[in-house]
Design a protein around this motif. Structure first.
Motif, PDB file in Angstrom:
ATOM      1  N   ARG A  13       0.810  -1.217   0.000  1.00 21.96           N
ATOM      2  CA  ARG A  13       0.000   0.000   0.000  1.00 21.96           C
ATOM      3  C   ARG A  13       0.843   1.267   0.000  1.00 21.96           C
ATOM      4  NH1 ARG A  13      -3.531  -2.847   3.595  1.00 21.96           N
ATOM      5  NH2 ARG A  13      -2.467  -1.902   5.381  1.00 21.96           N
ATOM      6  N   ARG A  14       2.070   1.153   0.495  1.00 24.74           N
ATOM      7  CA  ARG A  14       2.924   2.340   0.603  1.00 24.74           C
ATOM      8  C   ARG A  14       3.596   2.703  -0.718  1.00 24.74           C
ATOM      9  NH1 ARG A  14       7.154   2.019   2.953  1.00 24.74           N
ATOM     10  NH2 ARG A  14       7.259   4.172   3.667  1.00 24.74           N
ATOM     11  N   LEU A  15       3.568   1.788  -1.671  1.00 21.65           N
ATOM     12  CA  LEU A  15       4.295   2.028  -2.918  1.00 21.65           C
ATOM     13  C   LEU A  15       3.435   2.831  -3.894  1.00 21.65           C
ATOM     14  CD1 LEU A  15       6.194  -1.343  -3.347  1.00 21.65           C
ATOM     15  CD2 LEU A  15       6.831   0.720  -2.104  1.00 21.65           C
ATOM     16  N   LYS A  16       3.122   4.042  -3.471  1.00 26.69           N
ATOM     17  CA  LYS A  16       2.390   5.015  -4.275  1.00 26.69           C
ATOM     18  C   LYS A  16       3.144   6.334  -4.245  1.00 26.69           C
ATOM     19  CE  LYS A  16      -1.979   2.867  -2.920  1.00 26.69           C
ATOM     20  NZ  LYS A  16      -3.267   3.048  -2.197  1.00 26.69           N
ATOM     21  N   LYS A  17       2.854   7.182  -5.193  1.00 25.86           N
ATOM     22  CA  LYS A  17       3.594   8.429  -5.348  1.00 25.86           C
ATOM     23  C   LYS A  17       3.650   9.244  -4.054  1.00 25.86           C
ATOM     24  CE  LYS A  17       5.481  11.918  -7.621  1.00 25.86           C
ATOM     25  NZ  LYS A  17       6.846  11.891  -8.164  1.00 25.86           N
ATOM     26  N   LYS A  18       2.502   9.383  -3.351  1.00 22.54           N
ATOM     27  CA  LYS A  18       2.448  10.241  -2.175  1.00 22.54           C
ATOM     28  C   LYS A  18       2.885   9.536  -0.897  1.00 22.54           C
ATOM     29  CE  LYS A  18      -1.205  13.271  -3.943  1.00 22.54           C
ATOM     30  NZ  LYS A  18      -2.566  13.818  -3.691  1.00 22.54           N
ATOM     31  N   GLU A  19       2.984   8.213  -0.916  1.00 23.23           N
ATOM     32  CA  GLU A  19       3.314   7.478   0.298  1.00 23.23           C
ATOM     33  C   GLU A  19       4.676   6.804   0.262  1.00 23.23           C
ATOM     34  OE1 GLU A  19       0.120   4.964   1.664  1.00 23.23           O
ATOM     35  OE2 GLU A  19      -1.355   6.183   0.604  1.00 23.23           O
ATOM     36  N   CYS A  20       5.237   6.650  -0.929  1.00 20.56           N
ATOM     37  CA  CYS A  20       6.521   5.961  -1.055  1.00 20.56           C
ATOM     38  C   CYS A  20       7.643   6.783  -0.417  1.00 20.56           C
ATOM     39  CB  CYS A  20       6.830   5.729  -2.533  1.00 20.56           C
ATOM     40  SG  CYS A  20       8.414   4.923  -2.816  1.00 20.56           S
ATOM     41  N   THR A  21       8.517   6.088   0.327  1.00 19.50           N
ATOM     42  CA  THR A  21       9.625   6.784   0.995  1.00 19.50           C
ATOM     43  C   THR A  21      10.990   6.218   0.601  1.00 19.50           C
ATOM     44  OG1 THR A  21       9.322   5.324   2.918  1.00 19.50           O
ATOM     45  CG2 THR A  21       8.241   7.477   2.987  1.00 19.50           C
ATOM     46  N   PHE A  22      11.080   5.532  -0.559  1.00 18.98           N
ATOM     47  CA  PHE A  22      12.385   5.081  -1.032  1.00 18.98           C
ATOM     48  C   PHE A  22      13.308   6.299  -1.120  1.00 18.98           C
ATOM     49  CE2 PHE A  22      10.265   1.439  -3.514  1.00 18.98           C
ATOM     50  CZ  PHE A  22      10.553   0.526  -2.523  1.00 18.98           C
ATOM     51  N   ASP A  23      14.500   6.190  -0.556  1.00 15.93           N
ATOM     52  CA  ASP A  23      15.418   7.325  -0.642  1.00 15.93           C
ATOM     53  C   ASP A  23      16.478   7.131  -1.716  1.00 15.93           C
ATOM     54  OD1 ASP A  23      16.731   5.309   0.665  1.00 15.93           O
ATOM     55  OD2 ASP A  23      17.163   6.446   2.485  1.00 15.93           O
ATOM     56  N   ARG A  24      16.977   5.897  -1.867  1.00 15.70           N
ATOM     57  CA  ARG A  24      18.042   5.663  -2.838  1.00 15.70           C
ATOM     58  C   ARG A  24      17.770   4.370  -3.608  1.00 15.70           C
ATOM     59  NH1 ARG A  24      23.613   7.432  -2.834  1.00 15.70           N
ATOM     60  NH2 ARG A  24      23.253   8.327  -0.767  1.00 15.70           N
ATOM     61  N   MET A  25      18.162   4.376  -4.882  1.00 13.31           N
ATOM     62  CA  MET A  25      18.053   3.176  -5.713  1.00 13.31           C
ATOM     63  C   MET A  25      19.327   3.021  -6.524  1.00 13.31           C
ATOM     64  SD  MET A  25      15.477   2.345  -8.874  1.00 13.31           S
ATOM     65  CE  MET A  25      16.382   3.513  -9.885  1.00 13.31           C
ATOM     66  N   CYS A  26      19.852   1.801  -6.548  1.00 10.33           N
ATOM     67  CA  CYS A  26      21.064   1.508  -7.311  1.00 10.33           C
ATOM     68  C   CYS A  26      20.777   0.390  -8.294  1.00 10.33           C
ATOM     69  CB  CYS A  26      22.198   1.090  -6.376  1.00 10.33           C
ATOM     70  SG  CYS A  26      22.620   2.336  -5.146  1.00 10.33           S
ATOM     71  N   GLY A  27      21.530   0.350  -9.390  1.00 10.23           N
ATOM     72  CA  GLY A  27      21.303  -0.676 -10.394  1.00 10.23           C
ATOM     73  C   GLY A  27      22.569  -1.128 -11.073  1.00 10.23           C
ATOM     74  N   CYS A  28      22.489  -2.345 -11.656  1.00 13.50           N
ATOM     75  CA  CYS A  28      23.618  -2.931 -12.380  1.00 13.50           C
ATOM     76  C   CYS A  28      23.049  -3.684 -13.575  1.00 13.50           C
ATOM     77  CB  CYS A  28      24.386  -3.869 -11.457  1.00 13.50           C
ATOM     78  SG  CYS A  28      25.707  -4.799 -12.270  1.00 13.50           S
ATOM     79  N   TYR A  29      23.442  -3.272 -14.781  1.00 13.95           N
ATOM     80  CA  TYR A  29      22.956  -3.902 -16.011  1.00 13.95           C
ATOM     81  C   TYR A  29      23.982  -4.924 -16.480  1.00 13.95           C
ATOM     82  CZ  TYR A  29      21.256  -4.310 -20.841  1.00 13.95           C
ATOM     83  OH  TYR A  29      20.788  -4.775 -22.043  1.00 13.95           O
TER      84      TYR A  29
END
Length: 417
Positions: A13-29
């Protein structure tokens, strides 16, 4: 199992624009040759809107599915290597993805253990969730009693877009569209620590596998340091193989017995769905032997099923709903119902044919208007001269002499003489 459906839904339920609080995202292709093509780090809130929602969709998919089916609660194995993996994951979480060396260790381990023939993208998210306390009425309150800090990792296949035609504006014509490499939804992923009882469980991992895909036991054991588990799809296939293989080459009898066992399992699962207070049924080897006996499986085959089942599932017997093939039961029930109807139709057709034959026999006697009957008598020529009419008890009768060794039959019935 400690993770509940409510725990999963609360995270999703938290993974919405106004409720999401992810601060950092990293990736590896990673390309098909297991070579790193690209690494990147982004502040999640600063992503462009289109990218924001696409990455959010991937994270949300990683917290989806059915608990015990394709969403598994994993426990760490009890050995030194697993303790080391747990400590590493906690350290990576506490770094908030700011330590490149720790991230590289995760990427390298995933690349080493994840078996996939094409290109793929490894994504790692960091989040801190102030878990609101709940009033006795169950409603959430603003005060927070627990801080849940966790990592979410998703491994997504990257494939070429399908060939298609498109409008080439610079050339003002319809032509072949350029094919791009497209990031798909995750093949697998995990959340650590697990969110259990509305709090952090550092001794468990919530692990996601796309429905119908293998669980990737090597990933579970060597990347996460956990005890591997089968998905529902794997349980279902393993159970079928145990039963079918026990019959050897007698495929028809094997299919019939398997269907009967599945029908009983379906009834067990339906009973639990109607009464949620009943605990899930774990299918032990002994319980499966009982199912085989109920399905009238020969004793020798039943013993082989029990032995193979114990060897296949060991100390982790699956829940009944994991080995239930609902489609097989439904199709088998429809076939049985259809066969019963066909049998009834055949019986009715036979009765109608018999009724029609009886009517034909009755029609052989020529009826005439006025209710009179024309009587035809077939006798040998030498007897015809002895037949005459006469009055008996005031009624006109046809008199047919009968010798002592002769019988008379009218409309198929013998007359008493």
């Amino acid at each position: 199992m400690n993770i509940t459906k409510g725990d999963v839904q609360e995270l999703r339920r938290r993974l919405k624009k106004k409720e999401c609080t992810f601060d950092r995202m990293c990736g590896c292709y990673v390309n098909s040759g297991k070579q790193i093509v690209l690494k990147f780090t982004d502040m999640f809130s600063e992503l462009e809107e289109d990218e924001y929602f696409k990455y959010l969709e991937i994270a949300k998919k990683t917290i989806s599915g059915t608990l015990g089916s394709n969403l598994l609660e994993l426990e760490f194995d009890r050995n030194e290597a697993s303790d080391e993996r747990r400590t590493y994951l906690l350290t990576l979480r506490d770094s908030r993805l700011a330590n490149e060396e720790l991230l590289d260790r995760l990427y390298e381990k995933v690349i080493e253990e994840y078996s996939y023939p094409g290109n793929y993208l490894i994504l790692v998210y960091h989040d801190i969730y102030d878990v609101p306390s709940k009033a006795t009425s169950g409603e959430e309150q603003e005060e927070s009693e627990e801080i849940y800090e966790y990592l979410l990792c998703a491994v997504c296949p990257v494939d070429l877009a399908k060939p298609a035609l498109g409008y080439k504006e610079d050339e003002n014509r319809i032509g072949a569209r350029d094919r791009d490499w497209v990031v798909g939804l995750p093949d697998l992923g995990f959340v650590y620590p697990a969110f259990s009882d509305r709090g952090s469980d550092v001794n468990a991992v919530m692990y996601y596998v796309r429905t119908g895909r293998p669980s990737h036991a090597e990933f579970i054991e060597n990347v996460l340091g956990c005890i591997s588990q089968r998905t529902a799809a794997e349980d279902k296939l393993a159970f079928r193989n145990v039963v079918i293989d026990a019959f050897g080459e007698d495929e028809e009898q094997a299919d019939e017995a398997f269907f009967k066992m599945q029908r009983t399992i379906s009834a067990m699962v339906a009973e639990r769905e109607e009464d949620e207070s009943l605990p899930p049924v774990e299918l032990t080897a002994e319980a499966v032997s009982g199912l085989a006996a109920e399905a009238e499986v020969p004793e020798k085959v039943r013993e082989q099923i029990e032995k193979s089942y114990a060897h296949t599932f060991g100390e982790q017997p699956p829940a009944a709903h994991n080995v239930l093939d609902s489609r097989l039961v439904e199709e088998g029930t429809v076939r049985a119902h259809t066969a019963a109807l066909e049998q009834k139709v055949a019986v009715l057709q036979q009765e109608l044919a018999q009724h029609a034959a009886n009517e034909t026999d009755e029609d052989d006697v020529p009826w005439v208007t006025g209710g009179s009957i024309n009587i035809e008598l077939h006798v040998p020529e030498e007897r015809a001269a002895s037949i005459r009419t006469g009055i008996v008890e005031g009624r006109k009768c046809l008199l047919v002499p009968i010798e002592d060794d002769e019988e008379a039959c009218v409309n198929g019935k013998n007359l008493p003489l």
